[in-house]
Design an enzyme around this catalytic site. Structure first.
Site, PDB file in Angstrom:
ATOM      1  N   ASP A  10       0.964  -1.215  -0.007  1.00  0.00           N
ATOM      2  CA  ASP A  10       0.144  -0.037   0.012  1.00  0.00           C
ATOM      3  C   ASP A  10       0.914   1.167   0.137  1.00  0.00           C
ATOM      4  OD1 ASP A  10      -2.260  -1.616  -0.038  1.00  0.00           O
ATOM      5  OD2 ASP A  10      -2.316  -1.502   2.082  1.00  0.00           O
ATOM      6  N   LYS A  31       1.073  -7.991  -3.172  1.00  0.00           N
ATOM      7  CA  LYS A  31      -0.161  -7.536  -3.580  1.00  0.00           C
ATOM      8  C   LYS A  31      -0.033  -6.095  -4.276  1.00  0.00           C
ATOM      9  CE  LYS A  31      -4.062  -6.097  -1.288  1.00  0.00           C
ATOM     10  NZ  LYS A  31      -4.539  -4.954  -1.987  1.00  0.00           N
ATOM     11  N   ASP A  58      -4.220  -6.801  -8.051  1.00  0.00           N
ATOM     12  CA  ASP A  58      -5.561  -6.175  -7.363  1.00  0.00           C
ATOM     13  C   ASP A  58      -6.276  -5.117  -7.868  1.00  0.00           C
ATOM     14  OD1 ASP A  58      -7.737  -6.607  -5.603  1.00  0.00           O
ATOM     15  OD2 ASP A  58      -6.706  -5.570  -3.864  1.00  0.00           O
ATOM     16  N   LYS A  60      -9.599  -5.343  -9.437  1.00  0.00           N
ATOM     17  CA  LYS A  60     -10.956  -5.659  -9.133  1.00  0.00           C
ATOM     18  C   LYS A  60     -11.952  -5.204 -10.304  1.00  0.00           C
ATOM     19  CE  LYS A  60     -10.844  -4.922  -4.129  1.00  0.00           C
ATOM     20  NZ  LYS A  60      -9.403  -4.378  -3.795  1.00  0.00           N
ATOM     21  N   PRO A  65     -18.949  -6.975 -20.062  1.00  0.00           N
ATOM     22  CA  PRO A  65     -18.120  -8.178 -20.447  1.00  0.00           C
ATOM     23  C   PRO A  65     -17.028  -7.898 -21.551  1.00  0.00           C
ATOM     24  CG  PRO A  65     -20.332  -8.981 -20.146  1.00  0.00           C
ATOM     25  CD  PRO A  65     -20.496  -7.423 -20.104  1.00  0.00           C
ATOM     26  N   ASN A  66     -17.372  -7.297 -22.610  1.00  0.00           N
ATOM     27  CA  ASN A  66     -16.368  -7.037 -23.589  1.00  0.00           C
ATOM     28  C   ASN A  66     -15.112  -6.123 -23.254  1.00  0.00           C
ATOM     29  OD1 ASN A  66     -15.610  -7.409 -26.523  1.00  0.00           O
ATOM     30  ND2 ASN A  66     -15.567  -4.833 -26.103  1.00  0.00           N
ATOM     31  N   THR A 117     -14.105  -6.571   2.686  1.00  0.00           N
ATOM     32  CA  THR A 117     -14.103  -6.696   4.019  1.00  0.00           C
ATOM     33  C   THR A 117     -14.724  -5.451   4.979  1.00  0.00           C
ATOM     34  OG1 THR A 117     -11.648  -6.404   4.286  1.00  0.00           O
ATOM     35  CG2 THR A 117     -12.463  -8.678   4.071  1.00  0.00           C
TER      36      THR A 117
END
Length: 230
Positions: A10, A31, A58, A60, A65-66, A117
């Site tokens: 981070d 990550k 990471d 996200k 979709p395409n 989370t």
């Protein structure tokens, strides 16, 4: 892919990453999140790989979709080990993401974020208008991810046991929200210790500030690693 604790880098610059990683003399699993990737770009991945570390990218991804499929095709050219999408994008998006990823590197693992989370049940009900428990919402997304061909999910350790029981041991359960007993919860809401995460069925844990903000990051990492691996 290493079964080490995944260290969340981070930071917001290559210099900060290098300064942190220079303290370690062993292979790590790290990550790279949105903050770092958007600041530094793909070139950071090559330099981290040169150090011998595994990488979880990471980002996200969550779009039509395409678009996600094409974006994942681009990411598949990078030397990464693990990458993710948002399960809320739906099965077609997840399938397109997998297809795009496999164009250049079928060895990269693809997982889906279920619920962050930082999400509470109140937020789930009032803001997302999902009128189930968090556990049921996570299991629903996990089931969709598995049926779409993905390798696993991101979830809290608190849902890992349910997912393990329903979808099996081999389906990856990558769990952030890991804090040693003496650490602050920061902005995480659904958290556990490394030992509890292992007991609950997590296959990988993600730890950030308890290591990166520690006065002795190497010692903190080894303590968490010992707790996780036993």
């Amino acid at each position: 892919m290493k079964n080490l604790p995944i260290i969340a880098l981070d930071f917001d610059s290559t210099e900060a990453v290098d300064q942190f990683l220079d303290q370690f003399n062993e292979p790590l699993f790290v990550k790279i999140g949105m903050e770092l990737f958007y600041q530094t770009g793909p070139q950071l991945i090559a330099s981290i790989k040169d150090r011998g570390h595994d990488i979880f990218l990471d980002l996200k991804l969550h779009d039509i979709p395409n678009t996600v499929g094409k974006a994942m095709e681009g990411l598949s050219k990078l030397n990464i080990d693990l990458v993710n999408v948002h399960a809320a994008g739906g099965t077609e998006m997840m399938k397109q993401a997998l297809n795009g990823l496999q164009k250049h590197n079928p060895d990269i693992k693809l997982i889906a974020v279920t619920q962050l989370t930082s999400t509470t049940e109140t937020m789930l009900h009032k803001e997302q208008n999902i009128q189930t428990s968090i556990e049921e919402a996570v299991l629903n997304y996990a089931t969709l991810a598995q049926s779409s061909g993905l390798d696993g999910i991101v979830c809290s350790p608190l849902e890992a046991k349910l997912v393990k029981n329903e979808l099996g041991n081999d389906f990856l359960k990558v769990t952030p929200g890991i804090r040693p007993k003496d650490a602050s919860s920061d902005d995480q809401k659904r958290i556990t210790t490394p030992e509890d995460a292992k007991e609950l069925g997590s296959t990988h844990i993600v730890v950030g500030r308890p290591i990166t903000k520690s006065e002795n990051p190497v010692a903190s990492y080894h303590k968490i690693k010992e707790s996780w691996l036993g």
